[in-house]
Design a protein around this motif. Structure first.
Motif, PDB file in Angstrom:
ATOM      1  N   ARG A  88       0.847  -1.185   0.000  1.00 52.28           N
ATOM      2  CA  ARG A  88       0.000   0.000   0.000  1.00 52.28           C
ATOM      3  C   ARG A  88       0.886   1.239   0.000  1.00 52.28           C
ATOM      4  O   ARG A  88       1.896   1.290   0.695  1.00 52.28           O
ATOM      5  CB  ARG A  88      -0.926   0.032   1.225  1.00 52.28           C
ATOM      6  N   GLY A  89       0.486   2.246  -0.741  1.00 54.43           N
ATOM      7  CA  GLY A  89       1.188   3.521  -0.718  1.00 54.43           C
ATOM      8  C   GLY A  89       2.409   3.541  -1.609  1.00 54.43           C
ATOM      9  O   GLY A  89       2.636   2.654  -2.446  1.00 54.43           O
ATOM     10  N   GLU A 130       0.352  -2.182  -6.023  1.00 60.64           N
ATOM     11  CA  GLU A 130      -0.271  -1.326  -5.021  1.00 60.64           C
ATOM     12  C   GLU A 130      -1.761  -1.627  -5.023  1.00 60.64           C
ATOM     13  O   GLU A 130      -2.456  -1.398  -6.020  1.00 60.64           O
ATOM     14  CB  GLU A 130      -0.009   0.147  -5.356  1.00 60.64           C
ATOM     15  N   GLY A 132      -4.405  -0.484  -3.588  1.00 62.64           N
ATOM     16  CA  GLY A 132      -5.425   0.557  -3.662  1.00 62.64           C
ATOM     17  C   GLY A 132      -5.686   1.014  -5.075  1.00 62.64           C
ATOM     18  O   GLY A 132      -6.833   1.108  -5.521  1.00 62.64           O
ATOM     19  N   SER A 133      -4.614   1.297  -5.827  1.00 57.95           N
ATOM     20  CA  SER A 133      -4.746   1.847  -7.177  1.00 57.95           C
ATOM     21  C   SER A 133      -4.618   0.802  -8.269  1.00 57.95           C
ATOM     22  O   SER A 133      -4.994   1.050  -9.425  1.00 57.95           O
ATOM     23  CB  SER A 133      -3.666   2.913  -7.388  1.00 57.95           C
ATOM     24  N   SER A 478     -10.828   2.362   4.271  1.00 55.77           N
ATOM     25  CA  SER A 478      -9.960   2.471   3.098  1.00 55.77           C
ATOM     26  C   SER A 478      -9.331   3.851   3.006  1.00 55.77           C
ATOM     27  O   SER A 478      -8.129   3.996   2.729  1.00 55.77           O
ATOM     28  CB  SER A 478     -10.760   2.165   1.833  1.00 55.77           C
ATOM     29  N   THR A 481      -6.667   4.284   5.720  1.00 56.60           N
ATOM     30  CA  THR A 481      -5.481   3.515   5.355  1.00 56.60           C
ATOM     31  C   THR A 481      -4.645   4.256   4.321  1.00 56.60           C
ATOM     32  O   THR A 481      -3.422   4.390   4.459  1.00 56.60           O
ATOM     33  CB  THR A 481      -5.890   2.130   4.815  1.00 56.60           C
ATOM     34  N   ASP A 482      -5.296   4.757   3.275  1.00 58.02           N
ATOM     35  CA  ASP A 482      -4.573   5.489   2.232  1.00 58.02           C
ATOM     36  C   ASP A 482      -3.900   6.734   2.805  1.00 58.02           C
ATOM     37  O   ASP A 482      -2.751   7.054   2.469  1.00 58.02           O
ATOM     38  CB  ASP A 482      -5.530   5.877   1.104  1.00 58.02           C
ATOM     39  N   THR A 483      -4.605   7.420   3.684  1.00 61.23           N
ATOM     40  CA  THR A 483      -4.052   8.640   4.274  1.00 61.23           C
ATOM     41  C   THR A 483      -2.835   8.338   5.135  1.00 61.23           C
ATOM     42  O   THR A 483      -1.816   9.039   5.079  1.00 61.23           O
ATOM     43  CB  THR A 483      -5.120   9.361   5.115  1.00 61.23           C
ATOM     44  N   VAL A 485      -0.845   5.791   4.895  1.00 54.43           N
ATOM     45  CA  VAL A 485       0.271   5.331   4.065  1.00 54.43           C
ATOM     46  C   VAL A 485       1.013   6.524   3.477  1.00 54.43           C
ATOM     47  O   VAL A 485       2.248   6.590   3.486  1.00 54.43           O
ATOM     48  CB  VAL A 485      -0.237   4.398   2.954  1.00 54.43           C
ATOM     49  N   GLU A 486       0.270   7.490   2.952  1.00 54.35           N
ATOM     50  CA  GLU A 486       0.882   8.645   2.305  1.00 54.35           C
ATOM     51  C   GLU A 486       1.368   9.687   3.304  1.00 54.35           C
ATOM     52  O   GLU A 486       2.322  10.417   3.043  1.00 54.35           O
ATOM     53  CB  GLU A 486      -0.120   9.279   1.335  1.00 54.35           C
TER      54      GLU A 486
END
Length: 796
Positions: A88-89, A130, A132-133, A478, A481-483, A485-486
């Motif tokens: 992720r990320g 990745e 997510g994307s 979700s 999690t994305d936040t 990671v970045e």
């Protein structure tokens, strides 16, 4: 490459052991779940096109090691072997040592492929997806077969020395266990019968439910036969699983008596449970590795710091120092909490993660039941990965139903969401706002607009899962999690806790069925709690019992066996054993006060006769007593009334949230030669698992039948259990309540010389369905049968 394998190892295990280096890094970085990983591999396979081989089995013999594994993919046309990893990320955030480990795995597979297919060279590709994307990053390198062969051979040479050491240890261990002798001159009454049942369970590969009374030495009586069975029935490991810390202490003391700790002093505090100290002979010296597993927060040397090299000195360079620490630990063999901490300190590594590593190499693991039965249990995961033949001993197993229900339940707190929204990053405003609106809708639809403001919380059992709420929760999880990671700097404890709650809830929602329910409680405006609560843990636990070679569940209160078989998901061929009590009815006076009702509506009226009964007993037979009540409120009402009426008799009381020092102080009041009453809650810390032998405790009063409250939750539980097993009342109310009563009464008689009194106060104790389920050796009037006949070894 050699052609005569002496040892076997999987590629992943080989690389984990030999190719890890640098820092331990367990800072919060949301990783893909196992399901994400499977889906990611499938996506890469779909993109690969025709002609690409997937899940390629590879095997070779190098340096006397049989090395095997499955490569993720091989494209013969491009002569390219793939190793797929999901993440992720941003890939740049991946630690260098993690990337190096991935290349080591790819190179090991490449060496095996070149040798198997006679390839002069091969291109290796690390394929990162990745999740997510769906973005794919591909890193490729071309290697000559000779280079890969040399690399794999170097790993195998390093591992072979360990494999030889482990094989030698296994041979010495099994040889010693074949000659293992019981450490006392004789067994206690009932202890031999218990030991024989455990050995037969190991020999036949079955589960055993064994009810054995307190005082016969159950801990030693189960450990000894299972250790003796290990070499004869090829058991790789044993796990002694407990509910509370005292159980671990008893297991460690029993292993000391068997000689597992060289030069160990005998512990005076636990001899009463394990056997008569006067009969202890010089113990054998067993080459046995014993590991005590402790929760991370209890052994952390730097609490409050993150688990990575930039924050914790014990994480910096952890994998560089791990080989020496691991070798020192297995050489030592005895690794209780203090010994493990000492080894870790000498080598500058984290004691918790050293213990996690040593779980792979110990013979006997002692720890909480969650290490086998929890969704992410360490020991179960290792046993499954390594295909261990493992034997389980589950102490105080009557608690496993409730403990397992907790393992497979989850809650969401509306107040946490409100706190997070006030400080969350802007990117989370929309998903958290959507989740907040679903909370409002859920509360409104439940009819909670005015309920729950005062007094007891409003409560509803929902018809099923609130799908819209679960969908919003998945979206929020979700986004968080994305936040994180970045922007890992935004990982506040509150935001992480919300994410953990959301992930736990949504994962359990995926398996929601008639074994669970969803409920909503409102404690006031904006203070709702959504629960997903397991009712029948059998659906989750049945695979765990199948994964063990044998499992022995033991306790003083396991009857009726059908209750535990059904709710725990034990195999149909599970054997039931009831060891007869060594105690005589003359040792325990049991009196019934059936003129008293302890029902909620009658509690005010019950206080005066209860106080009179307590005072009269203490004056007739001065000494220390325990008095058990169904709640803290009831306890306090009785305690105040007793203190006012009889100020000359000392009293002390359990209070909510007592820490270990406060619990120790409570028990210290039960001194030999003293006289007074300790007030406690039935089912609490002092109703089981404590040992007050001889004159330290001479009696107990039980002012309750122990039944759970008749509320919406328990009535729903009753209906579900009735529909599934046809035993709603018994399984939801009567059996759990009486187990608590018998456990509390069991505090009084702890040894063959003890004498005491138990007073049961409630009119329902006069009912036949209650009387017949009290211990047979009490010989109460009107009872002719107990939970289960002592000679019954079949399923009822």
């Amino acid at each position: 490459m050699s052609e005569t394998p002496r040892y076997r190892v999987a590629v992943r295990a080989l690389c984990d052991f030999t190719a890890r280096e640098g820092d331990l890094d367990h800072r919060f970085t949301p990783a893909p779940s196992a399901e994400d990983g499977i889906a990611g591999h499938a996506e890469i396979a779909r993109r690969g096109g025709e002609g690409v081989e997937r899940e390629v089995p590879l095997r070779g013999v190098i340096e006397e090691l049989s090395v095997s594994g499955r490569a993720d993919g091989y494209d013969p046309a491009a002569n390219c072997l793939e190793e797929v990893k999901t993440h992720r990320g941003t890939l740049a955030r991946m630690a260098d040592n993690q990337r190096a480990l991935h290349w080591a795995q790819a190179k090991a597979y490449g060496a095996l492929l070149c040798a198997e297919r006679d390839l002069p060279a091969v291109t290796l590709a690390l394929v990162y997806l990745e999740v997510g994307s769906g973005r794919e990053t591909r890193l490729e390198q071309r290697f000559e077969a000779a280079e890969l062969s040399d690399f794999l051979a170097s790993l195998c040479r390093r591992y072979r020395a360990w494999a030889e050491q482990e094989a030698g240890h296994r041979e010495r261990r099994d040889s010693a266990l074949r000659g293992l002798a019981f450490p006392h001159a004789d067994f206690r009454p009932g202890q031999r019968e218990l030991a024989e049942g455990v050995y037969k369970a190991a020999a036949t590969g079955r589960c055993l439910l064994t009810q054995a009374p307190t005082g016969i030495g159950k801990t030693l009586g189960t450990l000894f036969p299972l250790l003796a069975a290990m070499p004869r029935h090829a058991l790789d490991r044993m796990a002694f699983l407990t509910m509370k810390t005292p159980g671990r202490a008893l297991a460690l003391e029993a292993l000391r008596q068997l000689g597992a700790e060289s030069g160990a002093e005998k512990s005076a505090g636990t001899v009463a449970e394990l056997g008569d100290e006067s009969r202890i002979e010089e113990p054998q010296r067993l080459p046995l590795r014993v590991l005590e597993l402790i929760a991370r927060e209890k052994v952390c040397e730097y609490p409050g710091r993150a688990c990575h090299g930039e924050a914790c000195p014990l994480a910096a360079g952890f994998y560089d120092r791990l080989p020496a620490a691991r070798q020192a630990a297995v050489t030592r063999g005895w690794l209780d909490r203090e010994a493990l901490r000492q080894v870790a300190g000498e080598h500058g590594v984290c004691p918790y993660y050293l213990g996690q590593e040593l779980a792979r190499w110990c013979d006997v693991a002692i720890g909480d039941v969650n290490h086998w039965f929890d969704a992410n249990a360490l020991l179960h995961g290792l046993a499954k990965t390594n295909r261990w033949r493992i034997g389980l001993l589950v102490d105080e197993a009557h608690n496993l139903v409730e403990r397992a229900r907790g393992m497979y339940s989850a809650e969401l707190d509306q107040r946490r969401l409100a706190r997070v929204r006030r400080s969350a990053p802007p990117a989370l405003a929309r998903p958290l706002g959507r989740l907040a609106r679903q909370w409002q809708t859920l509360v409104k639809e439940a009819g909670f607009a005015e309920a729950g403001e005062k007094g007891r919380p409003a409560y509803r059992v929902l018809d099923g899962l609130p799908d819209a709420m679960v969908g919003a929760l998945q979206g929020a999880a979700s986004a968080i999690t994305d936040t994180l990671v970045e922007h890992p700097e935004s990982a506040s404890p509150e935001l992480q806790e919300l994410l953990f709650e959301a992930l736990a809830f949504t994962r359990l929602a995926e398996t929601f069925g008639d074994h669970s329910l969803c409920d909503l409680a409102r404690h006031g405006r904006g203070k709702a709690v959504l629960g997903l609560r397991n009712l029948v843990p059998a659906d989750y636990l049945a695979p765990r019992f199948r994964a063990a070679r044998c499992a022995v569940l033991f306790s003083a209160t396991l009857a009726p066996p059908g209750y535990h078989r059904d709710l725990l998901g034990l195999p149909a061929e599970t054997v039931w054993q009831s060891v007869a009590s060594p105690f005589a009815a003359e040792q325990l006076e049991v009196r019934l006060r059936t003129d008293i009702s302890t029902r909620l509506r009658d509690r005010e009226a019950s206080v005066a006769p209860i106080v009179a009964e307590l005072a009269g007993q203490v004056r007739r037979h001065p000494g220390n007593y325990l008095a058990f009540f169904s709640s803290f409120a009831y306890l306090e009402r009785a305690r105040v009334a007793f203190a006012e009426a009889h100020p000359s008799i000392p009293v002390w009381a359990q209070v909510r949230g007592m820490g270990e020092p406060e619990r120790d102080a409570f028990l210290a009041r039960f001194a030999t030669g003293g006289a007074g009453i300790g007030f406690a809650v039935l089912g609490g810390a002092f109703a089981e698992g404590i040992d007050l032998p001889g004159e330290r405790l001479i009696g107990a009063f039980i002012a309750t039948l122990g039944l759970p409250p008749f509320d919406d939750f328990n009535e729903t539980l009753k209906a579900r259990l009735q529909a599934r097993f046809g035993c709603g009342d018994d399984y939801a109310y009567r059996i759990p309540g009486l187990i608590k009563v018998v456990q509390a009464a069991g505090r009084v008689i702890r040894g063959p010389a003890d004498r005491g009194t138990v007073v049961l106060m409630d009119d329902r104790f006069a009912r036949r369905e209650v009387l017949t389920r009290l211990p047979e050796w009490w010989r109460l009037p009107g009872t002719t049968v107990s939970f289960e006949s002592p000679t019954d070894t079949t399923r009822p």
